[in-house]
Structure formats: C-alpha cells, structure tokens
Design a protein around this motif. Sequence first.
Motif, PDB file in Angstrom:
ATOM      1  N   SER A 194      -5.032  12.632  -7.195  1.00 31.29           N
ATOM      2  CA  SER A 194      -4.533  12.745  -8.580  1.00 31.29           C
ATOM      3  C   SER A 194      -3.185  12.063  -8.725  1.00 31.29           C
ATOM      4  N   ARG A 195      -2.343  12.218  -7.727  1.00 28.45           N
ATOM      5  CA  ARG A 195      -1.022  11.606  -7.777  1.00 28.45           C
ATOM      6  C   ARG A 195      -1.117  10.094  -7.675  1.00 28.45           C
ATOM      7  N   LEU A 196      -2.053   9.610  -6.834  1.00 25.92           N
ATOM      8  CA  LEU A 196      -2.210   8.173  -6.651  1.00 25.92           C
ATOM      9  C   LEU A 196      -2.655   7.485  -7.939  1.00 25.92           C
TER      10      LEU A 196
ATOM     11  N   LYS B 138       0.841  -1.195   0.000  1.00 26.90           N
ATOM     12  CA  LYS B 138       0.000   0.000   0.000  1.00 26.90           C
ATOM     13  C   LYS B 138       0.872   1.240   0.000  1.00 26.90           C
ATOM     14  N   LEU B 139       0.540   2.189  -0.886  1.00 27.93           N
ATOM     15  CA  LEU B 139       1.276   3.442  -0.934  1.00 27.93           C
ATOM     16  C   LEU B 139       0.842   4.335   0.216  1.00 27.93           C
ATOM     17  N   LYS B 140       1.787   4.934   0.893  1.00 20.86           N
ATOM     18  CA  LYS B 140       1.476   5.817   2.009  1.00 20.86           C
ATOM     19  C   LYS B 140       1.090   7.198   1.488  1.00 20.86           C
ATOM     20  N   SER B 141       0.097   7.793   2.119  1.00 21.21           N
ATOM     21  CA  SER B 141      -0.320   9.141   1.747  1.00 21.21           C
ATOM     22  C   SER B 141       0.803  10.121   2.061  1.00 21.21           C
ATOM     23  N   GLN B 142       1.194  10.886   1.031  1.00 24.33           N
ATOM     24  CA  GLN B 142       2.274  11.860   1.194  1.00 24.33           C
ATOM     25  C   GLN B 142       1.751  13.224   0.753  1.00 24.33           C
ATOM     26  N   ASP B 143       1.152  13.943   1.689  1.00 26.19           N
ATOM     27  CA  ASP B 143       0.578  15.246   1.358  1.00 26.19           C
ATOM     28  C   ASP B 143       1.654  16.311   1.188  1.00 26.19           C
ATOM     29  N   GLN B 144       2.775  16.095   1.854  1.00 24.84           N
ATOM     30  CA  GLN B 144       3.849  17.074   1.779  1.00 24.84           C
ATOM     31  C   GLN B 144       4.740  16.794   0.571  1.00 24.84           C
ATOM     32  N   LEU B 145       4.856  17.759  -0.318  1.00 29.85           N
ATOM     33  CA  LEU B 145       5.711  17.604  -1.487  1.00 29.85           C
ATOM     34  C   LEU B 145       7.155  17.895  -1.123  1.00 29.85           C
TER      35      LEU B 145
ATOM     36  N   GLN C 152       4.790   0.578  -8.757  1.00 32.50           N
ATOM     37  CA  GLN C 152       4.114   1.713  -8.154  1.00 32.50           C
ATOM     38  C   GLN C 152       5.154   2.772  -7.803  1.00 32.50           C
ATOM     39  N   ILE C 153       4.983   3.972  -8.349  1.00 31.42           N
ATOM     40  CA  ILE C 153       5.864   5.092  -8.015  1.00 31.42           C
ATOM     41  C   ILE C 153       4.984   6.335  -7.894  1.00 31.42           C
ATOM     42  N   LEU C 154       4.976   6.959  -6.745  1.00 31.84           N
ATOM     43  CA  LEU C 154       4.117   8.112  -6.508  1.00 31.84           C
ATOM     44  C   LEU C 154       4.778   9.384  -7.026  1.00 31.84           C
ATOM     45  N   PRO C 155       4.148  10.084  -7.989  1.00 29.34           N
ATOM     46  CA  PRO C 155       4.727  11.335  -8.496  1.00 29.34           C
ATOM     47  C   PRO C 155       4.475  12.494  -7.539  1.00 29.34           C
ATOM     48  N   GLN C 156       5.192  13.585  -7.762  1.00 31.61           N
ATOM     49  CA  GLN C 156       5.003  14.787  -6.951  1.00 31.61           C
ATOM     50  C   GLN C 156       3.789  15.596  -7.414  1.00 31.61           C
ATOM     51  N   ALA C 157       3.471  15.503  -8.705  1.00 32.10           N
ATOM     52  CA  ALA C 157       2.356  16.279  -9.252  1.00 32.10           C
ATOM     53  C   ALA C 157       2.019  15.751 -10.638  1.00 32.10           C
ATOM     54  N   VAL C 158       0.861  16.188 -11.126  1.00 33.08           N
ATOM     55  CA  VAL C 158       0.441  15.858 -12.484  1.00 33.08           C
ATOM     56  C   VAL C 158       0.092  17.158 -13.199  1.00 33.08           C
ATOM     57  N   LEU C 159       0.687  17.357 -14.376  1.00 29.40           N
ATOM     58  CA  LEU C 159       0.376  18.526 -15.201  1.00 29.40           C
ATOM     59  C   LEU C 159      -0.458  18.086 -16.391  1.00 29.40           C
ATOM     60  N   TYR C 160      -1.520  18.855 -16.678  1.00 28.68           N
ATOM     61  CA  TYR C 160      -2.340  18.621 -17.859  1.00 28.68           C
ATOM     62  C   TYR C 160      -2.248  19.870 -18.735  1.00 28.68           C
ATOM     63  N   PRO C 161      -1.271  19.936 -19.642  1.00 23.49           N
ATOM     64  CA  PRO C 161      -1.102  21.147 -20.470  1.00 23.49           C
ATOM     65  C   PRO C 161      -2.256  21.322 -21.443  1.00 23.49           C
ATOM     66  N   LYS C 162      -2.590  22.580 -21.745  1.00 24.68           N
ATOM     67  CA  LYS C 162      -3.647  22.865 -22.715  1.00 24.68           C
ATOM     68  C   LYS C 162      -3.112  22.973 -24.132  1.00 24.68           C
TER      69      LYS C 162
ATOM     70  N   ALA D 216       0.250   6.857 -10.054  1.00 26.94           N
ATOM     71  CA  ALA D 216       1.327   6.077  -9.427  1.00 26.94           C
ATOM     72  C   ALA D 216       1.409   4.667  -9.996  1.00 26.94           C
ATOM     73  N   THR D 217       0.396   4.255 -10.762  1.00 29.82           N
ATOM     74  CA  THR D 217       0.407   2.921 -11.361  1.00 29.82           C
ATOM     75  C   THR D 217       0.078   3.020 -12.840  1.00 29.82           C
ATOM     76  N   ASP D 218       0.469   2.015 -13.584  1.00 29.22           N
ATOM     77  CA  ASP D 218       0.072   1.891 -14.995  1.00 29.22           C
ATOM     78  C   ASP D 218      -0.253   0.415 -15.237  1.00 29.22           C
ATOM     79  N   ASN D 219       0.019  -0.088 -16.422  1.00 32.47           N
ATOM     80  CA  ASN D 219      -0.304  -1.483 -16.725  1.00 32.47           C
ATOM     81  C   ASN D 219       0.834  -2.438 -16.320  1.00 32.47           C
ATOM     82  N   SER D 220       1.765  -1.931 -15.522  1.00 30.54           N
ATOM     83  CA  SER D 220       2.887  -2.750 -15.064  1.00 30.54           C
ATOM     84  C   SER D 220       2.643  -3.175 -13.612  1.00 30.54           C
ATOM     85  N   ILE D 221       3.623  -3.866 -13.041  1.00 29.65           N
ATOM     86  CA  ILE D 221       3.521  -4.305 -11.643  1.00 29.65           C
ATOM     87  C   ILE D 221       4.100  -3.261 -10.685  1.00 29.65           C
TER      88      ILE D 221
END
Length: 284
Positions: free
Chosen positions: A37-39, A4-11, A49-59, A42-47
Amino acid sequence: MLPKLKSQDQLIPQYAEYLAALSQSNFQGDICTDFASRLVMATDNSIYQILPQAVLYPKNSSDIQVAFTLSQQPQFEAIRFSPRGGGTGTNGQSLTPGIIIDCSRHMHHILEINASEQWVRVQPGVVLDQLNDALSAQGLFFAPSLSPSSRATLGGMFSTDACGLGSCCYGRTSQHVLAVSSILSDGTAWQSATIDLKRLATCKQIPGIIGEIHQCVDEMVTTHQSEIDHRFPKLPRHMTGYNLAKVYDADRKHFNLNYLLSGSEGTLAFITELKLNLLPKPAY
C-alpha cells in the motif's frame, strides 16, 4: 531510470506509536501500513519517489478530525500528513515521507445536485468525469476541463487551482467554488465562503484558531496590499501557491479565504466538502 525503492517493513517508531493509537480511537476508515500500500503511494505522475509511513482512507470528515486531533498530542508533534487526490500532479505534490490521506476510496460521493440554482455539493474524492456524467442529464457541467479528467479528483483540482483546456473561457477551479468545508490542523471544522466586512469582523472575534486565521490573513493582505499588487503577476492562469491577491475582491468589500486555500496544495487545511457552481452544458 528511477532507483528501486527498498522494502521498509519497519515504521519510524513515532509513526508506529501514532498509528497504533489511531487504531484504538474512533477512526472508522482504513489504516494501511503494509509495504504494498505504501509503495503504491510512493509515486505519482511526477519523476519523484518518496515512500510514506502509512496510508489513511477516511470514511468521513469525523475521521480526519480524529486523526488531526490525535496528532496534537505532544508525543506526536512530528507527525506529517499529505492529502492525495488522483495523483495526477507532475511536481510530486502528493508525496510525503509521512502519512498519506486519500479520500478516493470512501469519500467520493456527490452529495446534492441543485439544477435550478446550478450548484452541486461533492466530497473531495469525486472524480471530474464522474461528476460531469452525473450532471449530463441535467444539461449542466463543471467547467474546468483537465486532460486526466478520468482520474483527477475535485479535491485535487481545488488544491491545485486546476484549469486546463478552456481556461481562457471558463477560468480556474477557484472561480467556480461557492463554499468549502475543511478540517484545520488542530481538528477544528470550518466552512469558508465569500463574506462581507461585517461578517469578517465577527469571524475575527471567534476564539481559537478560526479567529486567529481571519485576523492574520486580513492583517497580512491589508498591510502588504501595495507589495502584493506590485509583485503578483496579472495572469489569467495563475500558478499554484498562496493567492493573497484574491483574498479581497477588487472593491475590498468582500473577503474570501477560499482563494487562499485553492492552490495551496493541502498545506493550509484538509478539504472535506466542496460546493461548486455549475454552468449550462454547451451545445457544441
């Protein structure tokens, strides 16, 4: 079972400072730093798990330029980015402890369809099924066929040089790419396509990173041509990686950086637009 990934609110402070500066810039897209959003990213179609610091959605592509240009400031030199498509990769390619950039929310438009010349321009967030549905009425299709076609994006397909079912007949994604618009690590925008040796000589003289790239790649593949020819496997379905063997054509009269970008998993440039070759849709 995955831990289980631990909640990391602090960047990480450096990332928090960068994101605060980005929010005060001309960046028009979405900046998501909440844990949910980060959680998700943190996963894709692989085995893995890596929690990112943020997610950007450029326009738009300008947003990516703004993000990369800001990261060039000395205090942000440790900031890392990872492009993400549909997250269908099985090797954890889209995961990062840094910042995810996802084009699927805003940059998912089919920009132009030229049925007579059989090509299309798309943004990287366009999904394969979305494109082929739009092309169906024209009697055309984009040939590389993937099992996750309802989720796989064209940017991800290019970055992994995807092929899938039918590859023996139609080849890989890179073989259907006519031109690529991208943003380099310092925020420089560039469009790459097949060029002749005269144009290559001109590109090598361009000041800054563009000239340096053309000089470096040309010197690398020329100096080590025999080693590349010897070591690169002669396979119809090439593995992802830096495809140095295809930068020059067989006659060494044409030079194409797109064969290097395709399969590079977003490590060399951020793709903002693709011009793709289309084929007549088979009757059966």
